[in-house]
Motif scaffolding. Structure first.
Motif, mmCIF file in Angstrom:
data_model
loop_
_atom_site.group_PDB
_atom_site.id
_atom_site.type_symbol
_atom_site.label_atom_id
_atom_site.label_comp_id
_atom_site.label_asym_id
_atom_site.label_seq_id
_atom_site.Cartn_x
_atom_site.Cartn_y
_atom_site.Cartn_z
ATOM 1 N N ALA A 209 1.291 -0.701 0.849
ATOM 2 C CA ALA A 209 -0.116 -0.167 0.227
ATOM 3 C C ALA A 209 1.087 1.413 -0.183
ATOM 4 O O ALA A 209 2.142 1.546 0.173
ATOM 5 C CB ALA A 209 -0.915 -0.120 1.322
ATOM 6 N N GLU A 210 0.591 1.938 -0.353
ATOM 7 C CA GLU A 210 0.787 3.439 0.156
ATOM 8 C C GLU A 210 0.355 4.353 1.090
ATOM 9 O O GLU A 210 -1.160 4.474 1.046
ATOM 10 C CB GLU A 210 0.784 4.459 -1.450
ATOM 11 N N TRP A 211 1.311 4.407 1.919
ATOM 12 C CA TRP A 211 0.563 5.005 3.152
ATOM 13 C C TRP A 211 1.281 6.944 3.113
ATOM 14 O O TRP A 211 2.206 7.060 2.720
ATOM 15 C CB TRP A 211 1.426 4.725 4.420
ATOM 16 N N ARG A 212 -0.326 7.298 3.278
ATOM 17 C CA ARG A 212 -0.103 9.342 3.848
ATOM 18 C C ARG A 212 -0.209 8.755 5.173
ATOM 19 O O ARG A 212 -1.672 8.906 5.491
ATOM 20 C CB ARG A 212 -1.305 9.386 2.871
ATOM 21 N N LEU A 213 0.456 9.121 5.466
ATOM 22 C CA LEU A 213 0.195 9.386 7.989
ATOM 23 C C LEU A 213 0.210 10.874 8.240
ATOM 24 O O LEU A 213 1.391 10.906 7.469
ATOM 25 C CB LEU A 213 1.137 7.652 7.975
ATOM 26 N N GLY A 214 0.208 10.902 8.970
ATOM 27 C CA GLY A 214 0.000 11.971 9.821
ATOM 28 C C GLY A 214 -0.421 13.034 8.893
ATOM 29 O O GLY A 214 -0.477 14.475 9.315
#
Length: 464
Positions: free
Chosen positions: A81-86
């Motif tokens: 997956a592509e993580w978009r965190l924060g």
């Protein structure tokens, strides 16, 4: 193009976005990959961490038996997956089929899963909430900060709210040797979740372990010193107590504000969805491209009068996420309903507390095994003549049996003879749930009625 062709194209090259880097979000992502989804998968989370386990944060982490940073959830498989965190999701544009993030970026989707969960309800006065010594407990960082404070030389702690989390925090504080006052505006601990009959047992348990328990009492103000450190709490009975730490445990708030104006049926009670986890719009029409799972979702259950249930349960988050993921990439005839039976557990003051079903729906109760006075028992709840729930104190071995009874719609009171001769009575009593309009803390199941929309109609009298 046929529906089957559309589904196959989605499976191969579709775009699925999961808003909520949570237990539900992770398990849904794993299920999507396990079931053959090879398209793009984007995971959006407002915290800087990948999904982690929350139950240890109010138990083992406060006691130093586990570090908050070691609570990452185990992975069943790589999710690619592509993580978009924060960065939090800020809005949803259903027409453009995209999620707008707080940093201004947009993420397009073909299917969207909302798994944004809940957050701790904050203290009502922002200036008081900002005092050094006032804590909430929901996140990894919350737990780490509170642990440092509790082990940093303080001696007197106030816990505001005696639901499950508040009671677990009080238990940990006593185990750490700290003086603890618990203020609960309801008549007993756990009363919103299990009723007053069981709440009376929780009351005795806390007092026996040295908790200064004050029920029917609210905290009206938190007072700081000249440099902004918490020093005193004022109570609704006019008294005041000196405290160095206050843990605010006033229940949870569902993270739905970002959906305002999107046209989906989302509000303070959660996001309404059908039994297949498909989200309703504000007109009660089901969508085919937006799904919900976990604490933020509310869906109808046939065992509970088809009322919409919002469940703050670990197991529900897992089961519902797997159903949602399956249905997102299936044609209509292959979709499955989410009919998981609610289950919950807690450990406090040396007692393991578990429940199955929806105790708060019960209108009668019997003690079927053990004895309330011994703090080791199973209580069975009835609703309109059938078994609806069971709760145990150190009696979890029985709950599998009662799970079957609930699923089968077994008659209440139970017709079988108890095998435990110590049991007090099989005569039903009122479980003593408080008025649902009165505030209490700690219910892990919210009965939200039958309407998927938050709209209300006001009738205005005509004037002559």
């Amino acid at each position: 193009m046929s529906a089957d062709t559309d589904v196959q194209a989605l499976r191969r090259q579709g775009r699925i976005v999961v808003v909520g880097a949570s237990l539900a979000g992770l398990r849904a992502a794993e299920t999507l990959r396990e079931q053959g989804f090879t398209g793009s998968l984007t995971m959006i989370g407002d915290e800087p961490y990948e999904p982690y386990d929350r139950p240890p944060l109010s138990k083992q982490a406060l006691l130093g038996r586990a570090r908050p940073e070691d609570t990452a959830l185990p992975r069943r498989r790589d999710i690619d997956a592509e993580w978009r965190l924060g960065v939090a999701a800020e809005s949803l544009d259903r027409d453009a089929k995209q999620v707008r993030l707080a940093n201004g970026e947009t993420v397009p989707y073909d299917r969207l899963l909302i798994a944004t969960g809940t957050r701790a309800r904050p203290w009502f006065h922002p200036e008081e909430a900002a005092l050094d010594g006032v804590f909430g407990l929901r996140t990894r960082d919350d737990s780490a900060r509170l642990r440092r404070k509790l082990t940093g030389g303080v001696s007197r702690v106030l816990v505001i709210g005696a639901g499950f989390t508040g009671s677990e925090v009080a238990s940990a504080c006593r185990e750490l040797g700290l003086q603890v006052t618990v203020a609960e505006r309801g008549p007993a601990p756990l009363v919103g979740a299990l009723g007053g009959v069981i709440g009376a047992v929780a009351d005795r348990l806390q007092r026996k372990h040295g908790v200064d328990l004050r029920c029917g009492i609210s905290v009206t103000a938190l007072e700081g010193d000249d440099v902004g450190r918490l020093r005193r709490a004022h109570l609704s009975d006019g008294s005041a107590i000196d405290v160095e730490v206050a843990v605010v445990s006033l229940g949870a708030m569902r993270n739905t504000e970002w959906l305002a104006g999107s046209g989906v049926a989302a509000g303070p009670r959660g996001i309404a969805c059908d039994a297949g986890c498909r989200v309703f719009d504000v007109n009660g029409i089901v969508t085919d491209d937006i799904y919900a799972a976990g604490d933020v979702a509310r869906s109808p259950h046939p065992l509970f009068d088809y009322q919409f249930l919002a469940l703050e349960h670990w197991g529900n988050a897992v089961e519902q996420a797997e159903i949602a993921a399956h249905n997102m990439i299936c044609a209509g005839p292959d979709r499955r309903p989410h009919l998981w039976l609610p289950m919950f557990w807690s450990t406090q003051f040396g007692i393991n507390i578990k429940s199955v079903g929806v105790p708060s729906l019960g209108d009668q109760l019997v003690v079927a095994q053990g004895a309330l006075a011994e703090e080791r028992f199973v209580a069975v709840y009835g609703y309109r003549g059938r078994v609806i729930a069971a709760a145990s104190f150190d009696g979890a071995k029985w709950l599998g049996f009662y799970e079957q009874q609930i699923a089968a719609g077994a008659p209440f009171p139970p017709e079988y003879r108890t095998v435990d001769r110590r049991t007090e009575t099989l005569h039903p009593v009122d479980p003593a749930f408080p008025d649902p309009h009165l505030p209490t803390h700690g219910a892990t199941v919210t009965l939200t009625g039958h309407s998927p929309s938050e709209r209300r109609v006001a009738f205005v009298p005509a004037h002559a």
